[in-house]
Design an enzyme around this catalytic site. Structure first.
Site, mmCIF file in Angstrom:
data_model
loop_
_atom_site.group_PDB
_atom_site.id
_atom_site.type_symbol
_atom_site.label_atom_id
_atom_site.label_comp_id
_atom_site.label_asym_id
_atom_site.label_seq_id
_atom_site.Cartn_x
_atom_site.Cartn_y
_atom_site.Cartn_z
ATOM 1 N N ARG A 1 -78.652 8.298 44.994
ATOM 2 C CA ARG A 1 -79.356 9.434 44.400
ATOM 3 C C ARG A 1 -80.287 10.060 45.438
ATOM 4 O O ARG A 1 -81.207 9.384 45.922
ATOM 5 C CB ARG A 1 -80.198 8.981 43.196
ATOM 6 C CG ARG A 1 -79.400 8.275 42.097
ATOM 7 C CD ARG A 1 -78.810 9.263 41.136
ATOM 8 N NE ARG A 1 -77.800 8.687 40.286
ATOM 9 C CZ ARG A 1 -77.963 8.374 38.995
ATOM 10 N NH1 ARG A 1 -79.134 8.562 38.425
ATOM 11 N NH2 ARG A 1 -76.961 7.901 38.296
ATOM 12 N N GLU B 1 -82.942 11.668 45.472
ATOM 13 C CA GLU B 1 -84.147 12.096 44.768
ATOM 14 C C GLU B 1 -85.357 11.668 45.577
ATOM 15 O O GLU B 1 -85.454 10.498 45.933
ATOM 16 C CB GLU B 1 -84.242 11.399 43.397
ATOM 17 C CG GLU B 1 -83.196 11.822 42.413
ATOM 18 C CD GLU B 1 -83.123 10.855 41.245
ATOM 19 O OE1 GLU B 1 -84.009 10.898 40.382
ATOM 20 O OE2 GLU B 1 -82.185 10.041 41.209
ATOM 21 N N ARG C 1 -90.083 2.459 40.517
ATOM 22 C CA ARG C 1 -88.797 2.158 39.880
ATOM 23 C C ARG C 1 -87.644 3.045 40.317
ATOM 24 O O ARG C 1 -86.585 3.039 39.703
ATOM 25 C CB ARG C 1 -88.955 2.225 38.365
ATOM 26 C CG ARG C 1 -89.426 3.568 37.883
ATOM 27 C CD ARG C 1 -89.735 3.424 36.445
ATOM 28 N NE ARG C 1 -89.935 4.696 35.803
ATOM 29 C CZ ARG C 1 -89.779 4.856 34.504
ATOM 30 N NH1 ARG C 1 -89.392 3.864 33.756
ATOM 31 N NH2 ARG C 1 -89.999 6.006 33.950
ATOM 32 N N HIS C 2 -87.856 3.825 41.378
ATOM 33 C CA HIS C 2 -86.775 4.668 41.885
ATOM 34 C C HIS C 2 -86.390 4.285 43.307
ATOM 35 O O HIS C 2 -87.245 4.065 44.150
ATOM 36 C CB HIS C 2 -87.188 6.143 41.882
ATOM 37 C CG HIS C 2 -87.196 6.740 40.526
ATOM 38 N ND1 HIS C 2 -88.331 6.787 39.764
ATOM 39 C CD2 HIS C 2 -86.204 7.294 39.783
ATOM 40 C CE1 HIS C 2 -88.043 7.358 38.594
ATOM 41 N NE2 HIS C 2 -86.757 7.660 38.577
ATOM 42 N N GLU D 1 -87.035 2.120 31.392
ATOM 43 C CA GLU D 1 -85.631 2.387 31.073
ATOM 44 C C GLU D 1 -84.749 1.604 32.044
ATOM 45 O O GLU D 1 -84.850 1.767 33.244
ATOM 46 C CB GLU D 1 -85.363 3.886 31.230
ATOM 47 C CG GLU D 1 -83.901 4.255 31.055
ATOM 48 C CD GLU D 1 -83.519 5.528 31.811
ATOM 49 O OE1 GLU D 1 -84.239 6.538 31.714
ATOM 50 O OE2 GLU D 1 -82.488 5.487 32.512
ATOM 51 N N SER E 1 -78.869 3.752 30.447
ATOM 52 C CA SER E 1 -78.637 4.868 29.549
ATOM 53 C C SER E 1 -77.143 5.043 29.347
ATOM 54 O O SER E 1 -76.343 4.680 30.205
ATOM 55 C CB SER E 1 -79.338 6.136 30.027
ATOM 56 O OG SER E 1 -78.680 6.662 31.106
ATOM 57 N N ARG F 1 -83.359 -2.718 38.309
ATOM 58 C CA ARG F 1 -84.365 -2.587 37.243
ATOM 59 C C ARG F 1 -84.284 -3.743 36.257
ATOM 60 O O ARG F 1 -85.304 -4.187 35.751
ATOM 61 C CB ARG F 1 -84.195 -1.264 36.498
ATOM 62 C CG ARG F 1 -84.663 -0.093 37.327
ATOM 63 C CD ARG F 1 -85.110 1.027 36.426
ATOM 64 N NE ARG F 1 -85.293 2.242 37.213
ATOM 65 C CZ ARG F 1 -85.286 3.453 36.707
ATOM 66 N NH1 ARG F 1 -85.100 3.612 35.406
ATOM 67 N NH2 ARG F 1 -85.477 4.499 37.473
HETATM 68 P P1 AMO Z 1 -78.584 7.368 34.617
HETATM 69 O O1 AMO Z 1 -78.665 8.472 35.627
HETATM 70 O O2 AMO Z 1 -79.613 7.355 33.546
HETATM 71 O O3 AMO Z 1 -77.175 7.401 33.864
HETATM 72 O O4 AMO Z 1 -78.597 5.975 35.361
HETATM 73 C C1 AMO Z 1 -78.319 4.758 34.691
HETATM 74 C C2 AMO Z 1 -79.342 3.689 35.024
HETATM 75 O O5 AMO Z 1 -79.415 3.502 36.417
HETATM 76 C C3 AMO Z 1 -80.747 3.176 36.797
HETATM 77 N N1 AMO Z 1 -81.253 4.191 37.733
HETATM 78 C C4 AMO Z 1 -81.977 3.937 38.838
HETATM 79 N N2 AMO Z 1 -82.406 2.781 39.379
HETATM 80 C C5 AMO Z 1 -83.112 2.840 40.525
HETATM 81 N N3 AMO Z 1 -83.392 3.991 41.180
HETATM 82 C C6 AMO Z 1 -82.980 5.191 40.685
HETATM 83 N N4 AMO Z 1 -83.238 6.324 41.358
HETATM 84 C C7 AMO Z 1 -82.227 5.182 39.466
HETATM 85 N N5 AMO Z 1 -81.666 6.148 38.703
HETATM 86 C C8 AMO Z 1 -81.072 5.535 37.668
HETATM 87 C C9 AMO Z 1 -81.565 3.135 35.539
HETATM 88 C C10 AMO Z 1 -80.759 3.998 34.606
HETATM 89 O O6 AMO Z 1 -80.979 3.661 33.262
HETATM 90 N N6 AMO Z 1 -73.601 7.935 34.115
HETATM 91 C C11 AMO Z 1 -74.814 7.606 33.421
HETATM 92 C C12 AMO Z 1 -74.705 6.283 32.675
HETATM 93 C C13 AMO Z 1 -73.722 6.342 31.520
HETATM 94 O O7 AMO Z 1 -73.910 7.223 30.650
HETATM 95 O O8 AMO Z 1 -72.804 5.513 31.490
HETATM 96 C C14 AMO Z 1 -75.948 7.512 34.459
HETATM 97 O O9 AMO Z 1 -75.757 7.432 35.636
HETATM 98 O O10 AMO Z 1 -81.595 1.790 35.082
#
Ligand code: AMO
Length: 435
Positions: free
Chosen positions: A212, A214, A220-221, A358, A361, A409
Site C-alpha cells: 500500500r 500510503e 498500525r499502518h 480493525e 474487513s 495486526r
Molecule cells: P482492507 O483494505 O480493509 O480490505 O485490508 C484488509 C485488512 O488488511 C489490514 N491492513 C493493513 N495492515 C497494515 N498496514 C496497512 N497499511 C494496512 N491496510 C490494511 C487490516 C485490514 O483490515 N480486499 C479487501 C478485503 C476483503 O474484502 O476481502 C481489503 O483489502 O487488518
C-alpha cells in the site's frame, strides 16, 4: 557427542552433555565464572570453577564477548539458588564464532534501546527470547489458520504480486518499471481470490504480501504487510462469512493456548476463548458512541479513536475482545461489494475489531455482471478497462464473499503490542527501507 537443547537439560542431570548457543551474560570472578548461554529453546546458567574446569577453558572465558557463539561440554546439576533450578558445570568451552564488541544495541530484557535502533540491528534484537516469542506466536498463527482453512475445504493459492489490477478504493498503488512498461505491486489479492472461486475451487485462501503506497506514519499502518485473505462461494448471505471468521478465532485462540502456551506466558498475555462475537451495525455503533461524546455523519466511517472506544463499550457490555461492525456506507467502501437490498446506501460489508483495532474487513461481493458494471461506473471506474475482473461474472459465478486480515495486526492485538512494527521482523513504512 549429540547436542542437547537447553529446554531438555533437566532430563540429563549429572551426565555429560554438549550444549551450543550464544553468550547472553558473563560474570568473571577470580575463582568462578558465570556464563548465561542461550539457544532457541531458552537460556541457562553455566559455571566454570578454577578447580573443575579445564584450565585453558577457564581462562578463555576472560576473553569471551557477549553474543559470541560457543559450545560447552559440561554437567547439569541441581542448584536451588539458580532461577532455573539447575546449572551446568563447565568442563570445556570452545568458541565457534566471536562477536565483535561493543554490540550496536542492548538486547537484554532491561534494554533501553529505542525501536528504530533495534530494527536497524534486528538480528541481534530477535535473539532476546521475549522478542523471539512474538515471532514464534506469529508463526503458530499462520500454522493454525492454515490448518483451519484446510479443514474447512479451502485451497491455498498464490496470486501474482506484480499486477495491472488495483481495485481497493483509498489504497494507493506502487508503480514498478516492468521492462519499460508500468506494472503495480498488488494492493490486495481481491480480484484473484474471486477469480478462483469462479475458477471452480469455491473456497480459496492466500497468505502473502500486500503493498500500500500510503504515507501513513501510524502505529498500525505499513506500506508492506502480510495479508490473510479468503473467499468462499455458494454463500446464502454475508453472515456465512461472519460465522466462518468467528469459528476461525475460536479455533485460533484455543489452539494457541495449547501450542504457544510458553510464549504467551513469557509475554504475559491471556485471552478468553471467544464464543459468540457481538455484531453491531455501523449505525448502532455510532449511537453507542454518542455516550462517549463521539459523533459521526451518516456517510462517515469510524476513525481510529472511534474503533478504540466502541471496543471498550463492547468489552464492558458483552465481555468480548472482538466485535463485528456491519453495513458500512456505500460511499466509503469499494465498488465490488454487494449493496444491501433494503437500504442501498449501505453494503453487505463488515469489519472485525480486536482490542480496539480493525484487523479484518470483508463483504459479500456483487456477482451479477450488470449490477457490477453499474456499480463500477457509479464510483467513476470504467468496467471495460477491467476485462479480467468482468470475466469472473461472465461464465457462471456463484454468490460469494470473503475477507482480508492483516497478519501483523492480528499478532499486534493478540500480544497487545503498541506498535505494529514490533510484530514484523523487518517492517516497511514511508521512511523505513532497510535492512
Ligand atoms: P482492507 O483494505 O480493509 O480490505 O485490508 C484488509 C485488512 O488488511 C489490514 N491492513 C493493513 N495492515 C497494515 N498496514 C496497512 N497499511 C494496512 N491496510 C490494511 C487490516 C485490514 O483490515 N480486499 C479487501 C478485503 C476483503 O474484502 O476481502 C481489503 O483489502 O487488518
Amino acid at each position: 557427542m549429540k547436542r542437547t537443547l537447553i529446554k531438555d537439560l533437566k532430563q540429563h542431570l549429572n551426565t555429560e552433555v554438549l550444549i551450543q548457543g550464544w553468550v547472553q551474560e558473563l560474570r568473571n570472578l577470580s575463582k568462578i565464572k558465570f556464563l548465561i548461554l542461550r539457544d532457541r529453546t531458552g537460556d541457562m546458567q553455566t559455571v566454570a570453577f578454577k578447580s573443575e574446569t579445564e584450565i585453558s577453558s577457564f581462562e578463555l572465558i576472560n576473553e569471551l564477548t557477549k553474543e559470541s557463539v560457543v559450545e560447552i561440554v559440561g554437567i547439569p546439576k541441581e542448584n536451588r539458588e539458580s532461577r532455573w533450578g539447575i546449572e551446568v558445570g563447565i568442563k570445556k568451552i570452545t568458541v565457534i564464532s566471536t562477536a565483535a564488541a561493543p554490540l550496536p544495541i542492548d538486547n537484554t530484557d532491561k534494554s533501553q534501546t529505542n525501536l528504530d535502533k533495534r530494527l536497524d540491528h534486528r538480528l541481534l534484537d530477535t535473539r532476546n527470547l521475549h522478542k523471539q516469542a512474538i515471532f514464534k506466536v506469529r508463526s503458530k498463527i499462520v500454522k493454525i489458520v492454515t490448518n483451519f482453512f484446510d479443514q474447512n475445504g479451502f485451497t491455498n493459492i498464490n496470486s501474482p504480486k506484480l499486477t495491472k489490477i488495483g481495485v481497493e478504493s483509498g489504497a494507493e498503488l506502487f508503480e514498478v518499471n516492468y521492462f519499460d512498461r508500468p506494472m503495480y505491486l498488488a494492493q490486495s489479492p481481491q480480484v484473484y481470490k474471486q477469480m478462483f472461486v469462479g475458477g471452480g475451487f469455491e473456497r480459496v485462501f492466500e497468505i502473502g504480501p500486500v503493498f500500500r503506497a500510503e504515507k501513513s506514519n501510524t502505529m498500525r499502518h505499513l506500506t508492506e504487510f502480510t495479508g490473510v485473505d479468503f473467499e468462499m462461494g455458494f454463500i446464502s448471505d454475508y453472515t456465512d462469512v461472519l460465522e466462518l471468521i468467528e469459528n476461525m478465532f475460536i479455533d485460533l485462540i484455543s489452539t494457541l493456548q495449547k501450542e504457544a502456551a510458553e510464549e504467551l506466558k513469557l509475554l504475559n498475555v491471556e485471552h478468553r476463548i471467544p464464543t459468540k462475537i457481538p455484531r453491531l451495525t455501523l449505525d448502532e455503533a455510532k449511537k453507542l458512541l454518542t455516550s462517549k461524546d463521539k459523533r459521526y455523519g451518516s456517510d462517515e466511517d469510524l476513525d481510529a479513536e472511534g474503533e478504540r472506544l466502541i471496543s471498550e463499550i463492547v468489552k464492558e457490555k458483552f465481555g468480548s475482545e472482538f466485535v463485528f461492525i456491519t453495513h458500512f456506507p456505500w460511499k466509503v467502501k469499494p465498488f465490488y461489494q454487494m449493496k444491501d437490498e433494503k437500504n442501498k446506501n449501505v453494503t453487505k460489508s463488515f469489519d472485525l475489531l480486536f482490542n480496539g483495532v480493525e484487523i479484518c474487513s470483508g463483504s459479500q461481493r456483487e456477482h451479477r455482471l450488470d449490477v457490477w458494471r453499474k456499480q463500477a461506473a457509479e464510483k467513476g471506474l470504467d468496467p471495460e478497462a477491467m476485462p479480467e475482473y468482468a470475466e469472473i461474472f461472465m461464465y457462471g459465478c456463484p454468490p460469494h464473499g470473503g475477507a482480508g486480515f492483516g497478519l501483523d495486526r492480528i499478532t499486534q492485538r493478540l500480544l497487545l503490542l503498541n506498535n505494529i512494527r514490533e510484530a514484523v521482523l523487518l517492517p516497511r513504512d514511508p521512511v523505513r527501507e532497510k535492512p
